[in-house]
Design an enzyme around this catalytic site. Sequence first.
Site, PDB file in Angstrom:
ATOM      1  N   HIS A 161      -1.759  -1.810   4.086  1.00 20.21           N
ATOM      2  CA  HIS A 161      -2.680  -0.690   3.981  1.00 20.21           C
ATOM      3  C   HIS A 161      -3.652  -0.763   5.134  1.00 20.21           C
ATOM      4  O   HIS A 161      -4.060  -1.853   5.525  1.00 20.21           O
ATOM      5  CB  HIS A 161      -3.438  -0.723   2.646  1.00 20.21           C
ATOM      6  CG  HIS A 161      -4.036   0.592   2.305  1.00 20.21           C
ATOM      7  ND1 HIS A 161      -5.266   0.976   2.779  1.00 20.21           N
ATOM      8  CD2 HIS A 161      -3.559   1.620   1.567  1.00 20.21           C
ATOM      9  CE1 HIS A 161      -5.518   2.193   2.327  1.00 20.21           C
ATOM     10  NE2 HIS A 161      -4.507   2.617   1.601  1.00 20.21           N
ATOM     11  N   ASP A 211       1.691   2.470  -4.062  1.00 16.89           N
ATOM     12  CA  ASP A 211       3.038   3.027  -4.116  1.00 16.89           C
ATOM     13  C   ASP A 211       4.095   2.020  -4.520  1.00 16.89           C
ATOM     14  O   ASP A 211       5.220   2.387  -4.833  1.00 16.89           O
ATOM     15  CB  ASP A 211       3.412   3.612  -2.743  1.00 16.89           C
ATOM     16  CG  ASP A 211       2.644   4.879  -2.469  1.00 16.89           C
ATOM     17  OD1 ASP A 211       2.357   5.595  -3.435  1.00 16.89           O
ATOM     18  OD2 ASP A 211       2.329   5.144  -1.306  1.00 16.89           O
TER      19      ASP A 211
HETATM   20  N1  ACO Z   1       6.310  -4.501   6.295  1.00 12.95           N
HETATM   21  C1  ACO Z   1       6.424  -5.351   7.352  1.00 12.95           C
HETATM   22  N2  ACO Z   1       5.496  -5.451   8.328  1.00 12.95           N
HETATM   23  C2  ACO Z   1       4.417  -4.660   8.251  1.00 12.95           C
HETATM   24  C3  ACO Z   1       4.229  -3.757   7.184  1.00 12.95           C
HETATM   25  C4  ACO Z   1       5.219  -3.701   6.179  1.00 12.95           C
HETATM   26  N3  ACO Z   1       5.097  -2.867   5.157  1.00 12.95           N
HETATM   27  N4  ACO Z   1       3.077  -3.089   7.353  1.00 12.95           N
HETATM   28  C5  ACO Z   1       2.534  -3.545   8.497  1.00 12.95           C
HETATM   29  N5  ACO Z   1       3.353  -4.503   9.039  1.00 12.95           N
HETATM   30  C6  ACO Z   1       3.092  -5.294  10.235  1.00 12.95           C
HETATM   31  C7  ACO Z   1       3.283  -4.461  11.494  1.00 12.95           C
HETATM   32  O1  ACO Z   1       4.610  -4.561  11.981  1.00 12.95           O
HETATM   33  C8  ACO Z   1       2.264  -5.117  12.418  1.00 12.95           C
HETATM   34  O2  ACO Z   1       2.818  -6.341  12.852  1.00 12.95           O
HETATM   35  P1  ACO Z   1       2.477  -6.909  14.345  1.00 12.95           P
HETATM   36  O3  ACO Z   1       0.988  -7.127  14.352  1.00 12.95           O
HETATM   37  O4  ACO Z   1       3.303  -8.143  14.464  1.00 12.95           O
HETATM   38  O5  ACO Z   1       2.900  -5.812  15.285  1.00 12.95           O
HETATM   39  C9  ACO Z   1       1.090  -5.437  11.509  1.00 12.95           C
HETATM   40  O6  ACO Z   1       1.684  -5.627  10.211  1.00 12.95           O
HETATM   41  C10 ACO Z   1       0.016  -4.336  11.434  1.00 12.95           C
HETATM   42  O7  ACO Z   1       0.669  -3.125  11.079  1.00 12.95           O
HETATM   43  P2  ACO Z   1       0.196  -1.679  11.514  1.00 12.95           P
HETATM   44  O8  ACO Z   1       1.364  -0.748  11.452  1.00 12.95           O
HETATM   45  O9  ACO Z   1      -0.562  -1.763  12.802  1.00 12.95           O
HETATM   46  O10 ACO Z   1      -0.828  -1.365  10.365  1.00 12.95           O
HETATM   47  P3  ACO Z   1      -1.455   0.060  10.054  1.00 12.95           P
HETATM   48  O11 ACO Z   1      -2.778  -0.182   9.475  1.00 12.95           O
HETATM   49  O12 ACO Z   1      -1.349   0.951  11.242  1.00 12.95           O
HETATM   50  O13 ACO Z   1      -0.444   0.676   8.969  1.00 12.95           O
HETATM   51  C11 ACO Z   1       0.602   1.147   6.917  1.00 12.95           C
HETATM   52  C12 ACO Z   1      -0.685   0.684   7.620  1.00 12.95           C
HETATM   53  C13 ACO Z   1       1.090   2.486   7.541  1.00 12.95           C
HETATM   54  C14 ACO Z   1       0.307   1.404   5.451  1.00 12.95           C
HETATM   55  C15 ACO Z   1       1.691   0.052   7.099  1.00 12.95           C
HETATM   56  O14 ACO Z   1       1.256  -1.154   6.490  1.00 12.95           O
HETATM   57  C16 ACO Z   1       3.040   0.463   6.523  1.00 12.95           C
HETATM   58  O15 ACO Z   1       3.833   1.089   7.243  1.00 12.95           O
HETATM   59  N6  ACO Z   1       3.340   0.130   5.235  1.00 12.95           N
HETATM   60  C17 ACO Z   1       4.569   0.548   4.601  1.00 12.95           C
HETATM   61  C18 ACO Z   1       4.465   2.007   4.189  1.00 12.95           C
HETATM   62  C19 ACO Z   1       3.558   2.191   2.996  1.00 12.95           C
HETATM   63  O16 ACO Z   1       3.656   1.479   1.996  1.00 12.95           O
HETATM   64  N7  ACO Z   1       2.697   3.209   3.091  1.00 12.95           N
HETATM   65  C20 ACO Z   1       1.786   3.572   1.984  1.00 12.95           C
HETATM   66  C21 ACO Z   1       0.359   3.320   2.340  1.00 12.95           C
HETATM   67  S1  ACO Z   1      -0.681   3.631   0.977  1.00 12.95           S
HETATM   68  C22 ACO Z   1      -0.741   5.305   0.880  1.00 12.95           C
HETATM   69  O17 ACO Z   1      -0.710   6.033   1.831  1.00 12.95           O
HETATM   70  C23 ACO Z   1      -0.824   5.818  -0.437  1.00 12.95           C
END
Ligand code: ACO
Length: 432
Positions: free
Chosen positions: A309, A366
């Site tokens: 998140h 979620d």
């Molecule tokens: N699985 C594996 N790795 C992940 C995940 C995940 N779900 N989420 C983030 N990471 C990793 C990224 O690859 C990144 O790694 P790095 O630093 O080695 O490059 C690091 O964690 C940071 O991730 P970002 O994408 O920069 O984080 P951001 O804050 O931009 O994204 C988000 C947040 C979109 C929720 C992300 O965690 C994600 O894609 N999660 C899965 C989708 C999801 O569950 N979305 C629902 C969010 S809640 C809502 O909207 C109701």
Amino acid sequence: MSNAAILKIGEKEISLPIIEGTADEKAVNIGALRKETGFISYDDGFGNTGSCQSDITFIDGDKGILRYRGIPIEQLAEQSSFLETAYLIIYGDLPTAAQYQDFSNRIRNNAMIDERMHLIFEGYPSDAHPMAMLSAMMNSLGCYDPHLATNNRAQDLANFDEAAAFAISKVRTVAAASYRMSRGLPINYPKRQLRYAENFLHMMFSYPYDDYEPIPEVVNALNLMLLLHADHEQNCSTSTVRMVGSGGANLFASISSGITALWGPLHGGANMAVIEMLEEIHADGDDGSRFIEDAKSGKSGKRLMGFGHRVYKNFDPRAKIIGAACDDLLNKLGISDPCLDIARKLEQEALADEYFVERKLYPNVDFYSGIMMRAIGIPVNMFTVMFAIGRMPGWLANWKEVASNPKTRISRPRQIYQGHVLRDYVPVEERG
Ligand code: ACO
């Protein structure tokens, strides 16, 4: 602490005011930055940018705190209902008994959609995505009641109470109608005597000759699920609603854009993606371990959906509540869902895995909401629609906050241009 920040760029030093929130959040107001220095701020994905000052929802992502109008989500989940919480979010305080009566009557009396909208539904192919229909239909509502969608801020605000009740009530009717059409079933009309969640379940699941019998556990679970989604400060869809509203667009146009923003798999679409992921893991005979390795390596673009998140870096309080409620519902209904077992295993493994711990990735709301919705009988392609029904109070409150603030400026970020600086036009004959 001084109430100004000093910024030095080259030889130029400027003082920027500090804004403090009621819960000790602090921001540097960079409004004068460009005028004073010629620089703009840059913050990819707005991860560190406050786009507004708001009274509605407070989140402390490090501590896992979520409060609507100051009231902890745990208390509301335990003691309130979706509609009462909707009132709180939209109007700022819990309603008196009379205010609640008035609010719920307005919602009860506005559940029907114009009969001519059924013709629009008929024009969609049967495999049209319900999120596409929902967004288009919510915008279309304004066409049938143009006095509620004038794009004249004063008028739209004067009619806000009626428009808000329309939106909260009719979003259910539109959602259920899109489901019925996609199944080739006749649309069920809402029933005035039914309460909010029950009426939705009736419109979804009553067949022409037999009424859906509400199961109290299912009704309660649906109420809870909607309440937990009711607002979440400046997320992608709510920021979209605020941005569209900042240009003076009416309520229905603004929430319709919020629905579209919600659809993406990184935002509201994650609840569908979680179930698809769990089903894929199950079909592959994996217990989740292989998938976790793939998600860590970023192989084929896989992520552990329902994890991570932008704001919560400790735990998502909604996930804790819905995870427990999900277990409870499945137990009460006597359902054994292999996806729940896989989800539990994934959660356990990921929480102990260095990759997820280092990046502070925890289950979000979620992760379990899809399993709960499946137990309620909601089809997977309707999951994000359910999220939209739940998020409606938050979008309405945020639109109202933007529209009623006389100091609102149109949202218009800047950019750092990285393209060709200047080129001459070349006629097609010379381009080859
Ligand atoms: N699985 C594996 N790795 C992940 C995940 C995940 N779900 N989420 C983030 N990471 C990793 C990224 O690859 C990144 O790694 P790095 O630093 O080695 O490059 C690091 O964690 C940071 O991730 P970002 O994408 O920069 O984080 P951001 O804050 O931009 O994204 C988000 C947040 C979109 C929720 C992300 O965690 C994600 O894609 N999660 C899965 C989708 C999801 O569950 N979305 C629902 C969010 S809640 C809502 O909207 C109701």
